[in-house]
Design a protein around this motif. Structure first.
Motif, PDB file in Angstrom:
ATOM      1  N   ASN B 577       0.836  -1.206   0.000  1.00 54.37           N
ATOM      2  CA  ASN B 577       0.000   0.000   0.000  1.00 54.37           C
ATOM      3  C   ASN B 577       0.868   1.252   0.000  1.00 54.37           C
ATOM      4  N   ALA B 578       1.889   1.251   0.905  1.00 53.46           N
ATOM      5  CA  ALA B 578       2.742   2.425   1.076  1.00 53.46           C
ATOM      6  C   ALA B 578       3.504   2.727  -0.216  1.00 53.46           C
ATOM      7  N   ILE B 579       3.975   1.678  -0.861  1.00 50.78           N
ATOM      8  CA  ILE B 579       4.707   1.883  -2.107  1.00 50.78           C
ATOM      9  C   ILE B 579       3.752   2.393  -3.188  1.00 50.78           C
ATOM     10  N   LYS B 580       2.548   1.792  -3.199  1.00 55.62           N
ATOM     11  CA  LYS B 580       1.555   2.114  -4.228  1.00 55.62           C
ATOM     12  C   LYS B 580       1.137   3.583  -4.164  1.00 55.62           C
ATOM     13  N   PHE B 581       0.948   4.052  -2.937  1.00 55.54           N
ATOM     14  CA  PHE B 581       0.447   5.427  -2.801  1.00 55.54           C
ATOM     15  C   PHE B 581       1.548   6.405  -2.396  1.00 55.54           C
ATOM     16  N   GLY B 582       2.763   5.902  -2.453  1.00 51.94           N
ATOM     17  CA  GLY B 582       3.893   6.724  -1.978  1.00 51.94           C
ATOM     18  C   GLY B 582       4.278   7.843  -2.918  1.00 51.94           C
ATOM     19  N   GLY B 583       3.675   7.859  -4.097  1.00 50.36           N
ATOM     20  CA  GLY B 583       4.006   8.937  -5.019  1.00 50.36           C
ATOM     21  C   GLY B 583       5.398   8.740  -5.611  1.00 50.36           C
ATOM     22  N   GLU B 584       6.087   9.842  -5.930  1.00 48.90           N
ATOM     23  CA  GLU B 584       7.396   9.782  -6.561  1.00 48.90           C
ATOM     24  C   GLU B 584       8.452   9.500  -5.512  1.00 48.90           C
ATOM     25  N   GLY B 585       9.254   8.481  -5.704  1.00 52.73           N
ATOM     26  CA  GLY B 585      10.345   8.133  -4.776  1.00 52.73           C
ATOM     27  C   GLY B 585       9.843   7.870  -3.384  1.00 52.73           C
ATOM     28  N   PRO B 586       9.044   6.813  -3.242  1.00 55.17           N
ATOM     29  CA  PRO B 586       8.418   6.551  -1.915  1.00 55.17           C
ATOM     30  C   PRO B 586       9.462   6.229  -0.843  1.00 55.17           C
ATOM     31  N   THR B 599       2.443  -1.424  22.790  1.00 54.38           N
ATOM     32  CA  THR B 599       3.398  -1.064  21.743  1.00 54.38           C
ATOM     33  C   THR B 599       2.644  -0.927  20.423  1.00 54.38           C
ATOM     34  N   VAL B 600       2.841   0.218  19.776  1.00 53.48           N
ATOM     35  CA  VAL B 600       2.170   0.461  18.508  1.00 53.48           C
ATOM     36  C   VAL B 600       3.188   0.264  17.385  1.00 53.48           C
ATOM     37  N   ILE B 601       2.861  -0.593  16.422  1.00 59.43           N
ATOM     38  CA  ILE B 601       3.728  -0.818  15.266  1.00 59.43           C
ATOM     39  C   ILE B 601       3.168   0.023  14.125  1.00 59.43           C
ATOM     40  N   TYR B 602       4.023   0.737  13.437  1.00 61.37           N
ATOM     41  CA  TYR B 602       3.507   1.623  12.379  1.00 61.37           C
ATOM     42  C   TYR B 602       4.252   1.396  11.071  1.00 61.37           C
ATOM     43  N   VAL B 603       3.506   1.688   9.991  1.00 60.63           N
ATOM     44  CA  VAL B 603       4.095   1.691   8.649  1.00 60.63           C
ATOM     45  C   VAL B 603       3.727   3.041   8.043  1.00 60.63           C
ATOM     46  N   SER B 604       4.727   3.909   7.854  1.00 63.07           N
ATOM     47  CA  SER B 604       4.409   5.266   7.385  1.00 63.07           C
ATOM     48  C   SER B 604       4.995   5.469   5.989  1.00 63.07           C
ATOM     49  N   ASP B 605       4.313   6.351   5.224  1.00 63.04           N
ATOM     50  CA  ASP B 605       4.819   6.677   3.889  1.00 63.04           C
ATOM     51  C   ASP B 605       4.839   8.188   3.697  1.00 63.04           C
ATOM     52  N   ASN B 606       5.364   8.630   2.587  1.00 60.00           N
ATOM     53  CA  ASN B 606       5.449  10.067   2.308  1.00 60.00           C
ATOM     54  C   ASN B 606       4.513  10.439   1.172  1.00 60.00           C
ATOM     55  N   GLY B 607       3.438   9.670   1.048  1.00 60.59           N
ATOM     56  CA  GLY B 607       2.553   9.820  -0.099  1.00 60.59           C
ATOM     57  C   GLY B 607       1.544  10.945   0.038  1.00 60.59           C
ATOM     58  N   ALA B 608       0.421  10.762  -0.711  1.00 57.53           N
ATOM     59  CA  ALA B 608      -0.580  11.815  -0.820  1.00 57.53           C
ATOM     60  C   ALA B 608      -1.337  12.023   0.492  1.00 57.53           C
TER      61      ALA B 608
END
Lengths: 154, 691
Positions: B577-586, B599-608
């Motif tokens: 998902n993160a790669i898909k919506f990560g936009g340019e150069g995720p 404990t909270v596990i997170y997966v964050s992206d720099n997308g839209a």
């Protein structure tokens, strides 16, 4: 009938379905202009003339709105609600054109003052027939407010 | 259920009504019983001591006192009677001796001539005395008489009267001289009795006090044949009755305070003054007052005895009465009496005291009875109150256990009974609560499943119908194009049909995958989430390289317990998902942070980023925000299902457009709760489309 002046706003997320609708109108020579918008947000921007759609010349008000219900970003029912809550837009007939036969969707649409609710037929001929009838009825037989009946034929 | 409760309450009510009544009765009975018993004993004892025991010789203190006092009174009466008779005899003797003395006879003989000749009745009193003083005989007699008065100190006056004329010719009280006495009782009595001493009572003419008068004729010793003829004079001797009789009859306190001796003549005239006033409050004057009591009548009438009767005051008295024969034809009555009140006073006082003690005893016994009853019934009453409390639903109520007697045992047995009932009640309640909680949990789950199922059918009808319409539609155009030979458009239409078919296939694959999550059970194990993230990244290595994405996995990911392959799927989906919506150069970052105690596990992206409106929607089945991107909109729904079957939560954080988004999830430290896992997997079957 000044059919060139009539504008249909088609709000439909699926490109294939958009193509089918447009082709059906063309096949049955329903004289109109169709503006297609792929999601609810774009539709509301167009109708309320926001952002890129601010120019009335490039984005004229439609005479009929064809609305799909399952839309990305802003749902079709939400688009319907905003149209019918707007003093200017609520006069435009809105026809829901969807694959959903769910009672919940139908009820919700009529609760939001939809003018007509149509389910897309799976059959090719029926689909074409529906499109033809739709154009004939809403753009032919149906009288629009603010249109001089005498002038309609000019 | 309801009617049973009512049925059970009914006997409880009657119990409530009956119980206090009985307890009050016990108390009252105790008090009354003790009181009456004590009263009876005290009364019987006092009555027996006072009045004697019936059918026995015991007279009781009353009887004993009465007979004792009466005996004493009799003795006193006899003694005093003797004294009086002796004394009277002496006085009679005095009169006899004096009247028979030659000097007296000679004097009368001589002087009656002189007085007759000189005075002839005209001269009386002092003048006569002075006149007579010249006479030798008179002087001698006067000396003699005054000598007697002085030496005996008994006689008030001594007079000698001329029998013939009835005039006093000599007296120790000179003023009496010449007074005629012929008509007076002493004179006439003496004349009548002739040579015998007459005893009379009269009020002294001078002093007004009652006197005992003794009179006897003085006879001419020369003529002794005829009594009448020889009486030449009368000797009259007076004694102050109160002054001499009273001391004589004085008992020295032997008769008590109210004791009194009453002396009355044959005619019932009292001889000496009375100790007490009469019934009407006046003082009785002797000798005129005639005493009329039964006692006086008996005594004066010649009877002797002892009796309980009423005296002149109408008071009840114990008395001894005696007849005193003073002379042959003269008798007196003597009464020795004492007030019954005085005699029985101490006994009455004793009796009163005894009764008072009895009364106090009754009250004491009643109080004692109440206290004892309280001691007995108190715990029972408290027990019944507690029982009522328990009946009303307060199962915490306990009876106070006082002592180890029967009631104490009852209380402790009652307590343990209530304890058991309470335990049952608590267990039952706990069970009901647990079941209710389970049921509501199941119900919630069922509702969620229902909603999901509804959404599923809706989706199937909508999302599968959509490509079907596309396929049928373009098939229709293929047919027309085939006829018209529009091969250009045919190619395009075929592509559209192919795409639609692919979409249906993808949709079916995803549906199958989704239904599998709840069904396929891999044994839970300790899983290093860091390792899993790396594995997921490796799986997607080709795509990551293709997009030029940067994936950063921090090494602080925790170890969790769960289904290894499913959890890896979570990372795969989120990473994809993160790669898909990560936009340019995720740039994707996988890490963990502490939030509260989990404990909270997170997966964050720099997308839209994702608009806040869609934060819930994106986890829904077949939800796609963007029609252009591939996939059926099942990925996040799958992730959500996996996390939830592991007992965790998943949500998305995004600060807005172009700010990127962060998918966060938690897993419980203990891993999958076994019950929850079972249930979830079991319920998951309902999602199987084939089901």
């Amino acid at each position: 009938m000044d059919k060139e002046n009539l504008l249909i706003l088609l709000i439909e997320d699926k490109p294939d379905h958009t193509e089918l609708v447009i082709r059906a109108f063309q096949d049955h020579r329903v004289p109109n202009r169709i503006v297609h918008l792929p999601d609810g947000g774009a539709a509301l921007d167009y109708l309320f003339r926001r952002g890129e759609s601010a120019d009335p010349d490039t984005c004229p008000g439609p005479h009929l709105i064809l609305l799909d219900l399952r839309l990305p970003k802003i749902d079709g029912l939400e688009v319907l609600r905003e149209i019918k809550e707007s003093g200017d837009l609520r006069r435009i007939p809105v026809v829901v054109l969807t694959t959903s036969e769910a009672q919940a969707d139908m009820g919700a649409a009529y609760s939001r003052y939809v003018n007509s609710y149509l389910v897309k037929p799976v059959d090719f001929d029926e689909f074409g027939q529906l499109m033809n009838d739709l154009g004939l009825y809403w753009l032919g037989w149906n009288r629009k407010p603010g249109c001089d009946p005498a002038g309609a034929g000019v | 259920m309801d009617s049973e409760e009512k049925g059970a309450a009914r006997p409880g009510k009657s119990f409530r009504l009956a119980m206090p009544k009985g307890l009050l009765g016990l108390r009252a009975k105790m008090a009354l019983g003790f009181g009456l018993l004590t009263a009876l004993v005290v009364c019987l004892v006092s009555l027996a001591t006072s009045f004697g025991i019936p059918f026995t010789s015991d007279l009781g203190s009353y009887g004993r006192q009465r007979s004792e006092i009466l005996g004493q009174l009799g003795l006193v009466a006899d003694l005093k009677k003797e004294c009086l008779l002796l004394w009277l005899e002496e006085r009679t003797g005095d009169a006899q001796v004096l009247s028979q003395s030659e000097a007296a006879v000679a004097f009368v003989k001589h002087l009656r001539e002189t007085v007759r000749a000189d005075a002839n009745g005209a001269v009386t009193g002092d003048s006569l005395h002075r006149m007579l003083l010249e006479d030798e005989t008179y002087r001698a007699v006067m000396r003699r008489l005054q000598g007697i008065v002085k030496s005996y100190a008994v006689y008030q006056t001594i007079q000698i009267a001329d029998a013939e004329r009835g005039v006093i010719i000599a007296s120790t009280n000179v003023s009496d001289l010449g007074t005629p006495v012929a008509q007076t009782r002493p004179f006439t009595s003496a004349m009548k009795l002739n040579n015998r001493v007459a005893i009379d009572v009269e009020r002294s003419p001078e002093t007004g006090i009652p006197c005992l008068v003794m009179s006897r004729t003085i006879a001419d010793t020369e003529i002794q044949d005829s009594a009448r003829a020889t009486a030449i004079g009368v000797l009259i001797m007076r004694i102050d009755a109160d002054q001499f009789l009273k001391p004589l009859l004085y008992t020295g306190g032997g008769l008590g305070i109210s004791g009194e001796i009453v002396l009355a003549t044959q005619d019932l005239n009292i001889l000496i003054s009375l100790k007490y006033p009469l019934r009407d409050g006046t003082e009785a004057k002797p000798p005129e007052y005639q005493i009329d009591t039964e006692l006086a009548v008996l005594a004066a009438g010649g009877h002797n005895g002892i009796v309980v009767s009423k005296d002149y005051r109408n008071e009840r008295v114990l008395a001894a009465y005696r007849h005193i024969r003073v002379t042959d034809d003269l008798g007196w009555g003597m009464i020795v009496k004492i007030d019954e009140a005085e005699v029985f006073g101490p006994i009455r006082k004793n009796l009163r005291n005894a009764l008072f003690i009895g009364f106090v005893g009754i009250i004491g016994a009643m109080i004692l009875g109440v206290l004892i009853a309280d001691r007995i019934s108190g715990p029972i009453r408290r027990l019944s109150i507690t029982a009522r409390d328990v009946e009303a639903g307060n199962l915490q109520a306990r009876a106070a256990v006082a002592g180890s007697d029967e009631v104490g045992n009852l209380a402790s047995v009652f307590n343990s009974m209530v304890e058991r009932v309470e335990n049952w009640h608590r267990q039952l309640e706990e069970q009901v609560n647990a079941r209710t909680a389970e049921l509501s949990e199941l119900n919630k789950e069922l509702q969620a499943k229902n909603a999901e199922l509804e959404r599923f059918t809706y989706t199937v009808s909508h999302d599968i119908k959509s490509p079907l319409i596309t396929i049928r539609g373009f098939l229709g155009y293929l047919e027309t194009d085939m006829h018209s030979g529009n091969t250009e458009r045919m190619k395009e239409d075929l592509g559209r049909i192919s795409n639609a078919v692919d979409r249906i296939r993808l949709l079916l694959d995803d549906l199958l995958e989704l239904s599998r999550i709840g069904r396929i059970v891999n044994n839970p194990e300790e899983v290093d989430l860091g390792l899993l993230a790396h594995e997921a990244a490796e799986m997607l290595a080709a795509r990551i390289a293709q997009c030029g994405a940067r994936v950063e996995i921090s090494d602080d990911l925790p170890v969790a317990r769960g289904d290894r392959s499913r959890l890896r799927e979570v990372f795969e989906n989120l990473l994809d998902n993160a790669i898909k919506f990560g936009g340019e150069g995720p740039a994707v970052k996988i890490g963990a942070r502490c939030q509260g105690d989990e404990t909270v596990i997170y997966v964050s992206d720099n997308g839209a980023g994702i608009d806040a409106r869609y934060h819930e929607k994106i986890f829904g089945l077949f939800e796609r925000l963007d029609q252009e991107t591939e996939g059926a909109g099942v990925g996040l729904a799958i992730v959500k299902r996996i996390i939830e079957t592991h007992g965790g939560r998943i949500w998305v954080e995004s600060e807005g457009r172009d700010k990127g988004s962060t998918f966060c999830f938690t897993l419980p430290r203990g891993g999958v709760p076994s019950a929850n896992k079972e249930n979830s997997y079991g319920q998951g079957k309902s999602l199987d489309p084939a089901h």
